[in-house]
Design a protein around this motif. Structure first.
Motif, mmCIF file in Angstrom:
data_model
loop_
_atom_site.group_PDB
_atom_site.id
_atom_site.type_symbol
_atom_site.label_atom_id
_atom_site.label_comp_id
_atom_site.label_asym_id
_atom_site.label_seq_id
_atom_site.Cartn_x
_atom_site.Cartn_y
_atom_site.Cartn_z
ATOM 1 N N GLY A 23 0.808 -1.219 0.000
ATOM 2 C CA GLY A 23 0.000 0.000 0.000
ATOM 3 C C GLY A 23 0.839 1.267 0.000
ATOM 4 O O GLY A 23 2.072 1.224 -0.097
ATOM 5 N N THR A 24 0.177 2.387 0.136
ATOM 6 C CA THR A 24 0.846 3.690 0.123
ATOM 7 C C THR A 24 1.701 3.900 1.350
ATOM 8 O O THR A 24 2.723 4.591 1.299
ATOM 9 N N TYR A 38 2.870 8.198 -7.254
ATOM 10 C CA TYR A 38 3.969 7.451 -6.629
ATOM 11 C C TYR A 38 3.703 5.984 -6.858
ATOM 12 O O TYR A 38 2.656 5.595 -7.374
ATOM 13 N N ALA A 40 3.026 2.435 -5.004
ATOM 14 C CA ALA A 40 2.679 1.795 -3.728
ATOM 15 C C ALA A 40 3.547 0.549 -3.542
ATOM 16 O O ALA A 40 4.159 0.051 -4.492
ATOM 17 N N ILE A 69 1.991 -5.593 -1.905
ATOM 18 C CA ILE A 69 1.113 -5.323 -3.047
ATOM 19 C C ILE A 69 0.304 -4.043 -2.826
ATOM 20 O O ILE A 69 0.174 -3.565 -1.706
ATOM 21 N N ALA A 70 -0.227 -3.530 -3.923
ATOM 22 C CA ALA A 70 -1.262 -2.498 -3.837
ATOM 23 C C ALA A 70 -2.573 -3.229 -3.543
ATOM 24 O O ALA A 70 -2.853 -4.281 -4.126
ATOM 25 N N SER A 71 -3.369 -2.688 -2.639
ATOM 26 C CA SER A 71 -4.444 -3.501 -2.067
ATOM 27 C C SER A 71 -5.603 -3.760 -3.026
ATOM 28 O O SER A 71 -6.420 -4.646 -2.777
ATOM 29 N N GLU A 72 -5.672 -3.011 -4.128
ATOM 30 C CA GLU A 72 -6.712 -3.328 -5.126
ATOM 31 C C GLU A 72 -6.452 -4.707 -5.748
ATOM 32 O O GLU A 72 -7.358 -5.300 -6.354
ATOM 33 N N GLY A 103 -2.693 -1.264 2.033
ATOM 34 C CA GLY A 103 -3.180 -0.246 1.111
ATOM 35 C C GLY A 103 -4.582 0.173 1.505
ATOM 36 O O GLY A 103 -5.347 -0.617 2.069
ATOM 37 N N THR A 104 -4.925 1.415 1.207
ATOM 38 C CA THR A 104 -6.206 1.914 1.722
ATOM 39 C C THR A 104 -7.391 1.559 0.833
ATOM 40 O O THR A 104 -8.529 1.662 1.265
ATOM 41 N N ASP A 105 -7.137 1.136 -0.419
ATOM 42 C CA ASP A 105 -8.264 0.902 -1.332
ATOM 43 C C ASP A 105 -9.195 -0.206 -0.853
ATOM 44 O O ASP A 105 -10.414 -0.106 -0.995
ATOM 45 N N SER A 129 -1.963 4.659 4.824
ATOM 46 C CA SER A 129 -1.740 6.100 4.725
ATOM 47 C C SER A 129 -2.254 6.578 3.379
ATOM 48 O O SER A 129 -2.440 5.786 2.451
ATOM 49 N N MET A 130 -2.476 7.861 3.298
ATOM 50 C CA MET A 130 -2.978 8.451 2.059
ATOM 51 C C MET A 130 -1.845 9.044 1.229
ATOM 52 O O MET A 130 -1.996 9.279 0.038
ATOM 53 N N LYS A 177 -13.431 3.898 3.119
ATOM 54 C CA LYS A 177 -12.700 4.990 2.454
ATOM 55 C C LYS A 177 -13.734 5.839 1.719
ATOM 56 O O LYS A 177 -14.361 5.371 0.770
HETATM 57 N N1 LIG Z 1 -3.558 5.165 -0.231
HETATM 58 C C1 LIG Z 1 -3.345 3.918 -0.627
HETATM 59 O O1 LIG Z 1 -2.872 3.079 0.129
HETATM 60 C C2 LIG Z 1 -3.721 3.569 -2.032
HETATM 61 C C3 LIG Z 1 -2.603 2.823 -2.742
HETATM 62 C C4 LIG Z 1 -3.041 1.553 -3.427
HETATM 63 N N2 LIG Z 1 -4.012 1.768 -4.440
HETATM 64 C C5 LIG Z 1 -3.502 0.535 -2.399
HETATM 65 O O2 LIG Z 1 -4.628 0.483 -2.007
HETATM 66 O O3 LIG Z 1 -2.678 -0.219 -1.974
#
Ligand SMILES: NC(=O)CC[C@H](N)C(=O)O
Length: 341
Positions: A23-24, A38, A40, A69-72, A103-105, A129-130, A177
């Motif tokens: 994630g971010t 950026y 992730a 990984i990126a969470s998507e 990751g926040t997604d 984090s964002m 989110k």
């Molecule tokens: N702010 C985030 O963490 C988004 C980054 C990425 N898309 C994820 O979810 O991992």
């Protein structure tokens, strides 16, 4: 750094394990001005921990890289892997709390999943984090500090999986989110549980729904998750997506409905037919600030044998449907779960 404190003081600190998934919060940008552009999932867990030396004043912290990984891109297999590792650590007598960087997604999905399947009272805190750590006013350091503060605090026990973003302590069940360009991104329609300020927690309310130690679900007994998919409702919608998802093997379809989970007259016949074929139909709402679907309002759920998702948004409804389907394929039992969890 173990040399910083005398051993007797050190032994009084809680033991917290940080499970990193990417994630971010593990992101890196080309310049300090890159708050939104950026990559992730670049920074490893040891570097994340080293970046916040103040963690050592809160707890004995160690890290494990579970994913990067990126969470998507998280899969059901990733969820099971993470969930099983959390359960092993929670069973260990020398672990007092667990933090998951994410990751926040899809953070709200993972947090709700763990809230359903982890049979422990020990604090489990999910954090992201964002902005990447390389950006001006990066929020990851403080979010992580707050996560370790909450995870190491015995007051956090038994409150379900928690999320610490933007100084708030949120319930992993409720939080979502709500905006992707502010550090104040995570909100619950029912409010935060508390605040964490300078490492101290201030609690205001408790989750009312079943979770963790009071849950009937146990990650140790779940070896796979069934296919559950989501179809989005909008004006002029047709039934193509619903039929295609069922054809591809979905055991349940989450209707991401308008308003009170309402269903277009063009879609109703397909959903009736799919239910007759054994697919569970679960009506949720994609209303932004938080949907709330009432049974037998908008649609005759009793007559059609459909389930309503209560206040769960479509992505959270998908998580509960998957977990519920590991136990039952009875729509009445699933409906009970949607009221209780
Ligand atoms: N702010 C985030 O963490 C988004 C980054 C990425 N898309 C994820 O979810 O991992």
């Amino acid at each position: 750094d173990t040399a910083e404190q005398p051993p007797q003081q050190k032994s009084k600190l809680a033991n917290v394990v940080i499970l990193a998934t990417g994630g971010t919060i593990a992101g890196a940008g080309a310049s300090t001005a890159n708050s939104a552009t950026y990559q992730a999932a670049k920074v490893g867990v040891d570097k994340l921990i080293a970046g916040v030396p103040e963690l050592a004043t809160l707890a004995n912290v160690r890290g494990e890289q579970v994913l990067q990984i990126a969470s998507e891109s998280i899969t059901n297999e990733n969820l099971l892997q993470l969930g099983k590792r959390v359960a092993e650590l929670a069973d260990s007598p020398d672990v007092d709390g667990i933090v998951i960087t994410h990751g926040t997604d899809t953070l709200e999905e993972t947090a709700y999943f763990l809230n359903l399947v982890e049979k422990t009272e020990k604090p489990i805190v999910v954090v992201g984090s964002m902005r990447p750590g390389t950006a001006m006013s990066a929020d990851g350091m403080l979010n992580l500090y707050n996560a370790v503060a909450v995870a190491s605090n015995p007051e956090s026990k038994g409150k379900g999986v928690l999320v610490t973003m933007n100084d708030e302590i949120q319930s992993g069940r409720d939080v979502s989110k709500m905006i992707n360009i502010k550090t104040e991104a995570f909100k619950s329609p029912w409010g935060a549980l508390g605040m964490v300020v300078e490492g101290k927690s201030y609690w205001f309310r408790l989750p009312a729904k079943r979770h963790t130690q009071n849950s009937e679900f146990d990650i140790r007994q779940i070896s796979s998750l069934p296919q559950v998919d989501i179809a989005y409702a909008y004006g002029n919608v047709n039934d193509t997506a619903y039929k295609a998802l069922a054809q591809s093997g979905a055991k349940a379809i989450i209707h991401a409905g308008t308003g009170n989970g309402s269903v277009s007259s063009k879609v109703v016949p397909a959903l009736q037919a799919l239910r007759k074929d054994g697919v569970q139909i679960i009506r949720s709402s994609h209303v932004n600030a938080g949907g709330f679907v009432l049974r037998n309002a908008e649609q005759p759920d009793d007559k059609y044998d459909w389930v309503v998702a209560h206040d769960l948004n479509p992505q959270k409804a998908r998580i509960l449907a998957m977990v519920g389907l590991t136990k039952t394929n009875d729509s009445k039992e699933l409906q009970r779960m949607f009221w209780e969890y």
